[in-house]
Design a protein around this motif. Structure first.
Motif, PDB file in Angstrom:
ATOM      1  N   THR A  21       0.869  -1.167   0.000  1.00 48.08           N
ATOM      2  CA  THR A  21       0.000   0.000   0.000  1.00 48.08           C
ATOM      3  C   THR A  21       0.910   1.222   0.000  1.00 48.08           C
ATOM      4  OG1 THR A  21      -1.780   1.157   1.196  1.00 48.08           O
ATOM      5  CG2 THR A  21      -0.160   0.007   2.528  1.00 48.08           C
ATOM      6  N   GLN A  44       1.179   5.916  -0.079  1.00 55.37           N
ATOM      7  CA  GLN A  44       0.637   7.273  -0.121  1.00 55.37           C
ATOM      8  C   GLN A  44       1.590   8.136  -0.941  1.00 55.37           C
ATOM      9  OE1 GLN A  44      -1.030   9.618   3.432  1.00 55.37           O
ATOM     10  NE2 GLN A  44       1.037  10.443   3.261  1.00 55.37           N
ATOM     11  N   SER A  98      -5.971   0.517  -1.444  1.00 55.01           N
ATOM     12  CA  SER A  98      -4.676   0.605  -0.769  1.00 55.01           C
ATOM     13  C   SER A  98      -3.857   1.790  -1.252  1.00 55.01           C
ATOM     14  CB  SER A  98      -3.876  -0.687  -0.989  1.00 55.01           C
ATOM     15  OG  SER A  98      -4.551  -1.800  -0.470  1.00 55.01           O
ATOM     16  N   LEU A 143      -3.426   5.984  -1.594  1.00 49.72           N
ATOM     17  CA  LEU A 143      -3.857   7.216  -0.946  1.00 49.72           C
ATOM     18  C   LEU A 143      -3.018   8.385  -1.437  1.00 49.72           C
ATOM     19  CD1 LEU A 143      -5.604   8.560   1.311  1.00 49.72           C
ATOM     20  CD2 LEU A 143      -3.777   7.980   2.915  1.00 49.72           C
ATOM     21  N   ASN A 152      -6.357  12.405   1.197  1.00 49.23           N
ATOM     22  CA  ASN A 152      -6.264  12.740   2.619  1.00 49.23           C
ATOM     23  C   ASN A 152      -5.981  14.229   2.793  1.00 49.23           C
ATOM     24  OD1 ASN A 152      -5.596  11.422   5.528  1.00 49.23           O
ATOM     25  ND2 ASN A 152      -4.179  13.108   5.144  1.00 49.23           N
ATOM     26  N   THR A 173      -8.771   9.403   8.432  1.00 46.22           N
ATOM     27  CA  THR A 173      -7.471   8.768   8.622  1.00 46.22           C
ATOM     28  C   THR A 173      -7.023   9.075  10.045  1.00 46.22           C
ATOM     29  OG1 THR A 173      -6.827   9.052   6.307  1.00 46.22           O
ATOM     30  CG2 THR A 173      -5.046   8.726   7.890  1.00 46.22           C
ATOM     31  N   PHE A 225      -7.772   4.545   6.644  1.00 45.93           N
ATOM     32  CA  PHE A 225      -6.309   4.444   6.651  1.00 45.93           C
ATOM     33  C   PHE A 225      -5.774   4.825   8.020  1.00 45.93           C
ATOM     34  CE2 PHE A 225      -6.927   4.618   2.113  1.00 45.93           C
ATOM     35  CZ  PHE A 225      -5.856   3.916   1.579  1.00 45.93           C
ATOM     36  N   HIS A 279      -2.116   6.448   9.498  1.00 42.35           N
ATOM     37  CA  HIS A 279      -0.754   6.948   9.337  1.00 42.35           C
ATOM     38  C   HIS A 279       0.052   6.430  10.519  1.00 42.35           C
ATOM     39  CE1 HIS A 279      -1.872  10.598   6.607  1.00 42.35           C
ATOM     40  NE2 HIS A 279      -1.738   9.481   5.932  1.00 42.35           N
ATOM     41  N   ILE A 309      -6.974  -2.407   8.501  1.00 44.88           N
ATOM     42  CA  ILE A 309      -6.874  -1.106   7.842  1.00 44.88           C
ATOM     43  C   ILE A 309      -5.466  -0.923   7.267  1.00 44.88           C
ATOM     44  CG2 ILE A 309      -7.096   1.403   8.195  1.00 44.88           C
ATOM     45  CD1 ILE A 309      -8.777   0.619  10.732  1.00 44.88           C
ATOM     46  N   PRO A 310      -5.319  -0.364   6.057  1.00 46.79           N
ATOM     47  CA  PRO A 310      -3.971  -0.104   5.519  1.00 46.79           C
ATOM     48  C   PRO A 310      -3.190   0.883   6.387  1.00 46.79           C
ATOM     49  CG  PRO A 310      -5.629   0.049   3.776  1.00 46.79           C
ATOM     50  CD  PRO A 310      -6.375  -0.034   5.076  1.00 46.79           C
ATOM     51  N   TRP A 311      -1.886   0.585   6.570  1.00 54.51           N
ATOM     52  CA  TRP A 311      -1.000   1.410   7.389  1.00 54.51           C
ATOM     53  C   TRP A 311       0.021   2.109   6.492  1.00 54.51           C
ATOM     54  CZ3 TRP A 311       0.530  -3.406  10.736  1.00 54.51           C
ATOM     55  CH2 TRP A 311      -0.606  -3.865  11.432  1.00 54.51           C
ATOM     56  N   ILE A 312       0.103   3.414   6.627  1.00 56.56           N
ATOM     57  CA  ILE A 312       1.042   4.203   5.832  1.00 56.56           C
ATOM     58  C   ILE A 312       2.074   4.858   6.745  1.00 56.56           C
ATOM     59  CG2 ILE A 312       1.317   6.133   4.239  1.00 56.56           C
ATOM     60  CD1 ILE A 312      -0.312   3.944   2.980  1.00 56.56           C
TER      61      ILE A 312
END
Length: 282
Positions: free
Chosen positions: A28, A30, A65, A67, A107, A176, A213, A215, A255-258
């Motif tokens: 995934t 950003q 996935s 962002l 975002n 987010t 999402f 962060h 949840i996707p982690w950035i």
């Protein structure tokens, strides 16, 4: 399998992002849709878009996935009309870039009322979102939680709910959660009981379906400091044990982690390894 990645560089084109995402161990990502320190945002070139989308397909990165993160200059809450108008125009351009790239989510930080008060700031944000979402109908906006400084709106979850409740298109607005911002704003996400309270509050205010999402950032400062200074995973005040609590929660795992931690791709690759180690994933 968890979804994890980082904020990726776009210098030289968007086409580099999919391959480099996989290269750091991610699935995934950003990106900024343009230079985040400029008011100007051009649509990407067709060749760059094609190579970007070819890479997305090649490496199996799902639409949910991906962002985009709005530029630094935008302040939709601004009471200064010129700044607000420029922010709205740039937001619409960013949304158009998202649509061109096939990225569903953008975002944004809600913005700062610059001392004019929460009600005025929220009103300005809602007005801007309504206009932008009427003009560009594909992009979903994600409101990010922030820290309490400089007239910021969004350090309390209730601020984000207020915006969504007043917006014309609430079905296209999600949230987010930034771990550093939450910690620095006084939400103790490292304690199992407090984390459950935090997530239950999100569910009560928005429903957890709005949390799209995370962060994933450690913090250089103490709980409730309102400083907003990101640190690499395990090296800050949230720490290894704190992330063990947070990352192993069954809701968070979905949840996707950035990562927005300090450093380049090589450093983010190490942060991803640290996260997987925390999760005890081989």
């Amino acid at each position: 399998m968890v979804k994890i990645g980082a904020h990726m560089p776009i210098g030289g084109g968007f086409k580099r992002v999919p391959k480099e995402t996989v290269g750091i161990g991610g699935n995934t990502f950003q990106i900024f849709p343009h230079n985040p320190r400029q008011w100007k945002a051009n649509l990407p070139k067709k060749d760059d878009v094609k190579k970007f989308n070819d890479g997305i397909k090649k490496y199996g990165i799902s639409q949910d996935s991906m962002l985009c993160h709005s530029g630094y200059l935008i302040n939709l809450a601004s009471p200064k009309h010129e700044t607000w108008e420029k922010s709205l125009k740039l937001l619409i351009s960013e949304m158009q870039i998202c649509t061109t790239l096939g990225i569903k989510y953008l975002n944004i930080h809600p913005g700062s009322h610059l001392g004019e008060g929460l009600e005025i700031g929220v009103g300005n944000i809602v007005k801007a979102l309504d206009i932008a979402m009427e003009q560009e109908k594909s992009t979903f906006i994600l409101l990010e939680n922030v820290t309490k400084k400089g007239g910021n709106i969004g350090y309390e979850l209730e601020h984000l709910k207020n915006i969504i409740d007043k917006a014309r298109y609430p079905e296209r607005i999600g949230i987010t959660i930034d771990t550093c911002h939450a910690w620095d704003a006084g939400y103790n996400i490292t304690d199992p009981i407090e984390l459950d309270k935090f997530l239950n509050k999100i569910d009560k205010l928005f429903s957890l379906k709005k949390l799209l999402f995370v962060h994933l950032n450690d913090s250089k400062n103490e709980l409730g400091s309102n400083k907003d200074r990101h640190e690499n995973i395990g090296k800050g005040r949230i720490g290894i044990n704190g992330f063990k609590v947070f990352l192993n929660h069954e809701i968070i795992k979905k949840i996707p982690w950035i990562l927005e931690t300090p450093g380049d791709n090589d450093v983010h690759a190490q942060d991803i390894k640290e996260v997987l180690k925390i999760l005890e994933v081989e």
